[in-house]
Design an enzyme around this catalytic site. Sequence first.
Site, PDB file in Angstrom:
ATOM      1  N   ASN A  39       0.836  -1.192   0.000  1.00 23.23           N
ATOM      2  CA  ASN A  39       0.000   0.000   0.000  1.00 23.23           C
ATOM      3  C   ASN A  39       0.876   1.249   0.000  1.00 23.23           C
ATOM      4  OD1 ASN A  39       0.530  -0.885   2.759  1.00 23.23           O
ATOM      5  ND2 ASN A  39      -0.956   0.614   3.485  1.00 23.23           N
ATOM      6  N   CYS A  50      -3.829   0.439  -2.906  1.00 22.59           N
ATOM      7  CA  CYS A  50      -3.811  -0.772  -2.093  1.00 22.59           C
ATOM      8  C   CYS A  50      -2.698  -1.702  -2.568  1.00 22.59           C
ATOM      9  CB  CYS A  50      -5.144  -1.498  -2.209  1.00 22.59           C
ATOM     10  SG  CYS A  50      -6.551  -0.576  -1.557  1.00 22.59           S
ATOM     11  N   GLU A  52      -2.856  -4.929  -3.124  1.00 24.43           N
ATOM     12  CA  GLU A  52      -3.324  -5.822  -4.177  1.00 24.43           C
ATOM     13  C   GLU A  52      -3.310  -5.122  -5.539  1.00 24.43           C
ATOM     14  OE1 GLU A  52      -5.679  -6.741  -0.372  1.00 24.43           O
ATOM     15  OE2 GLU A  52      -4.923  -4.977  -1.404  1.00 24.43           O
ATOM     16  N   CYS A  83     -10.127  -4.926   0.063  1.00 24.94           N
ATOM     17  CA  CYS A  83     -11.280  -4.027   0.006  1.00 24.94           C
ATOM     18  C   CYS A  83     -12.148  -4.402  -1.188  1.00 24.94           C
ATOM     19  CB  CYS A  83     -10.813  -2.572  -0.096  1.00 24.94           C
ATOM     20  SG  CYS A  83     -10.114  -2.129  -1.714  1.00 24.94           S
TER      21      CYS A  83
END
Length: 130
Positions: A39, A50, A52, A83
Amino acid sequence: MTLLQAATDVRLRAYAPYSRFKVGAAIRAASGVVYQGCNVENVAYPEGTCAEAGAIAAMIAAGDTVIAEVCVIADSPSPVPPCGGCRQKLAEFAAPEVQVTLCTTDGAQKVMTVAELLPGLFTAAHMDRT
């Protein structure tokens, strides 16, 4: 290097001066190559990236487009799921049965599939009017 080790290593490089909540993600592409992301926060919080999403961007930039496996780690009392936006991003490049391992720095793990993370997935087929 395992996906967990890759996610653990990159988590330490996260830029999280505002939340102090560092997250690391590692993706194994179908090619076998591992991509990492962490992040990256911004003073205009929550305008950050983020972990990911960072790993997916690295994968796409390198020319891979298919996710085979995912691992995410954070310093949290329980495994932290991606998220909602990142769940949709993962589903864009991963089949529903792809394994997502969620980990804590204390060793707790939870294994889910992309389908379990994002039931009711929105796909390109929803935009097909023919």
